[in-house]
Design a protein around this motif. Structure first.
Motif, PDB file in Angstrom:
ATOM      1  N   ILE A 108       4.711  22.109  44.494  1.00  0.00           N
ATOM      2  CA  ILE A 108       4.426  23.017  45.603  1.00  0.00           C
ATOM      3  C   ILE A 108       3.894  24.353  45.084  1.00  0.00           C
ATOM      4  O   ILE A 108       3.015  24.969  45.695  1.00  0.00           O
ATOM      5  N   GLU A 109       4.408  24.774  43.941  1.00  0.00           N
ATOM      6  CA  GLU A 109       4.017  26.076  43.393  1.00  0.00           C
ATOM      7  C   GLU A 109       2.745  26.020  42.559  1.00  0.00           C
ATOM      8  O   GLU A 109       2.186  27.067  42.226  1.00  0.00           O
ATOM      9  N   ASP A 110       2.281  24.828  42.227  1.00  0.00           N
ATOM     10  CA  ASP A 110       1.096  24.682  41.368  1.00  0.00           C
ATOM     11  C   ASP A 110      -0.023  23.997  42.150  1.00  0.00           C
ATOM     12  O   ASP A 110      -0.135  22.767  42.156  1.00  0.00           O
ATOM     13  N   ASP A 111      -0.847  24.795  42.810  1.00  0.00           N
ATOM     14  CA  ASP A 111      -1.916  24.248  43.650  1.00  0.00           C
ATOM     15  C   ASP A 111      -2.891  23.389  42.856  1.00  0.00           C
ATOM     16  O   ASP A 111      -3.354  22.351  43.338  1.00  0.00           O
ATOM     17  N   GLU A 112      -3.219  23.798  41.642  1.00  0.00           N
ATOM     18  CA  GLU A 112      -4.202  23.071  40.844  1.00  0.00           C
ATOM     19  C   GLU A 112      -3.676  21.699  40.431  1.00  0.00           C
ATOM     20  O   GLU A 112      -4.382  20.695  40.520  1.00  0.00           O
TER      21      GLU A 112
END
Length: 200
Positions: A134-138
């Motif tokens: 969730i915190e790492d869009d890439e």
């Protein structure tokens, strides 16, 4: 968070662990949907749970899975073939929490080795992984693109076409087998008649 039609796989513990991990200010309006299937006990438990920091919607058995997946960024589920397949078609990173020995074991390898998900039985480990996605869009975007390459939305039509293409061959093979059987029975009858005629 999905536990299959029967709501199995420790769905309550997993949902609570994820809720705790994501219990931080939510400026983007993130939320969690928990689908308990036919597990009424888990549904009631989660509906009565005091969720903090994240909106949680609890569902029972539903026919809205396609809509829920379309609105999701990732999915936590047991390794059921239907859910895994639809998640791949939707481009969802897949966090697998359990599997049925034998028939679903291969789905775990397909997801993990395929690069669009992970597997863990521990609720806290599952929550940690989901939070990282969730915190790492890439990273989430990359897994989503891989998932789409693993899904095949036309699979049902392709299977039907393959079956239809085999029908003439199956019919021909059946007719040949029937003809051979009739020929064999005819020869046996003829031989029996000749033996009866030759008998004193």
């Amino acid at each position: 968070v999905v536990g299959g039609g029967d709501g199995v796989g420790g769905i309550s513990k997993i949902a609570k662990a994820i809720g705790d991990a994501l219990a931080t200010p939510n400026p983007d309006g993130g939320q969690m949907v928990v689908v308990c299937g036919k597990n009424a006990e888990a549904k009631q438990e989660l509906e009565e749970h005091d969720w903090k920091g994240i909106p949680v919607h609890v569902e029972g058995f539903t026919d809205r899975m396609s809509d829920l997946m379309a609105a999701s960024d990732c999915i936590v589920t047991k390794a059921g073939p239907g859910t895994v397949t639809e998640a791949a078609i939707r481009g969802l990173p897949v966090m697998l929490s359990s599997y049925l020995p034998g028939q679903e074991r291969g789905n775990v390898d397909y997801v993990v080795k395929g690069g669009f998900g992970a597997f863990d039985r521990n609720p806290e480990a599952i929550a940690k992984t989901v939070k990282s996605w969730i915190e790492d869009d890439e990273s989430r975007r990359r897994m989503s693109e891989i998932a789409k390459t693993k899904g095949n939305p036309q699979a049902t039509f392709e299977i039907a076409k393959d079956i239809l293409s085999m029908l003439p061959e199956m019919k021909s093979a059946s007719e040949s087998a029937t003809s051979a059987t009739l020929s064999s029975e005819s020869n046996n009858s003829q031989q029996s008649a000749e033996m009866e005629t030759a008998s004193p």
